[in-house]
Structures are given as structure tokens and as C-alpha cells.
Write a protein that holds these residues in place. Structure first.
Motif: not given
Length: 156
Positions: A16-24
């Protein structure tokens, strides 16, 4: 590495954008062991067997020699297949030739002599003498003439 390029790479990992989680999900890296296993099963199907006590293998290609020191050699005579595994070194024929001559038999020595003559003919600076006595090429046409007219003139 460039800072801007690094920021782009980090941004590409986010979902997503800034502050979202990374890929799992982790990226799975394929190892070369699967290719090696596939190769070994194919070789088993061909029925290759190991040939022990070979110290050196030389493969001649044009004016270069691909040389293997202490390789693993496998062969299947029925399938006309030879497998040479090891670390190859590419060398010029002139550099390797003195050490190889004493290892060759009389048949291979003749083949090597023909190869050396061919290399000498194709060497840069060697002049080729062309003879035009038995030239069967199509003659050059004068602009405006056709092949038919030129062949009629030659036969009359």
C-alpha cells in the motif's frame, strides 16, 4: 548504489502507501540443485557410467582448446554420449600443443597436423591465390542486358 534507486526499490516492496505493511509472502529462490538432479536423472536414463583415472581432457575447437584438469568423466557408448564435468580453461592451440603432442597416438597426430595446416592457411596475412581457369560463375552483365541475351551471345 544511488539513494533514489534504493528508495524506489523499497517502495516497490510495499503493498500500500507509506506506513502500510509489507508483503507477507517471501520470494522463493530456485536453487541450481534441481537442475543438477534433473541432469543426473537424464544421464542415468542414458546409462552413463563413470570412467576413473582420467587426468586431463582436451576439446579442440577451431584454434582454441578447452582443457579440463582432473575432470569427472562419464560415458555411454551405446548412446554415443560423453559427459565431462569440471572447471574448464580455454587456451590457444599454440600454447597447449607442445604438451599434447606426446600424448597423441599416430592417428590423432595426423588429424592434428591437418588442423595445424588449416590454421596456417587461414592465418591473417596468408595470401590466397585464386585461379579463374575453371570458373563456372555467372558472368557480370552490362546494365540493360538480360541473362537470356547474355547466354545466347555465349552459345553463338
Amino acid at each position: 548504489m544511488d539513494v533514489e534507486k534504493l528508495k524506489k526499490m523499497v517502495g516497490a516492496v510495499r503493498t500500500g502507501g507509506k506506513g502500510s505493511i509489507r508483503r507477507k509472502k517471501k520470494a522463493v529462490h530456485k536453487s541450481n540443485t534441481t537442475d543438477d538432479k534433473r541432469l543426473q536423472t537424464t544421464l542415468k536414463r542414458l546409462g552413463v557410467s563413470a570412467i576413473p583415472a582420467i587426468e586431463e581432457v582436451n576439446i579442440f575447437k577451431d584454434d582454441t582448446v578447452i582443457q579440463f584438469q582432473n575432470p569427472k568423466v562419464q560415458a555411454s557408448i551405446g548412446a554415443n554420449t560423453w559427459v565431462v564435468s569440471g572447471a574448464p580453461q580455454t587456451k590457444k592451440l599454440q600454447d597447449v600443443l607442445p604438451g599434447i603432442i606426446n600424448q597423441l597416438g599416430p592417428d590423432n597426430l595426423d588429424h592434428l597436423r591437418r588442423l595445424a595446416e588449416q590454421l596456417h592457411k587461414n592465418a591473417p596475412g596468408a595470401a590466397e591465390v585464386a585461379t579463374h581457369e575453371d570458373d563456372d560463375e555467372v558472368p557480370d552483365l552490362v546494365p540493360g542486358e538480360t541473362f537470356e541475351a547474355a547466354s545466347e551471345e555465349k552459345h553463338t
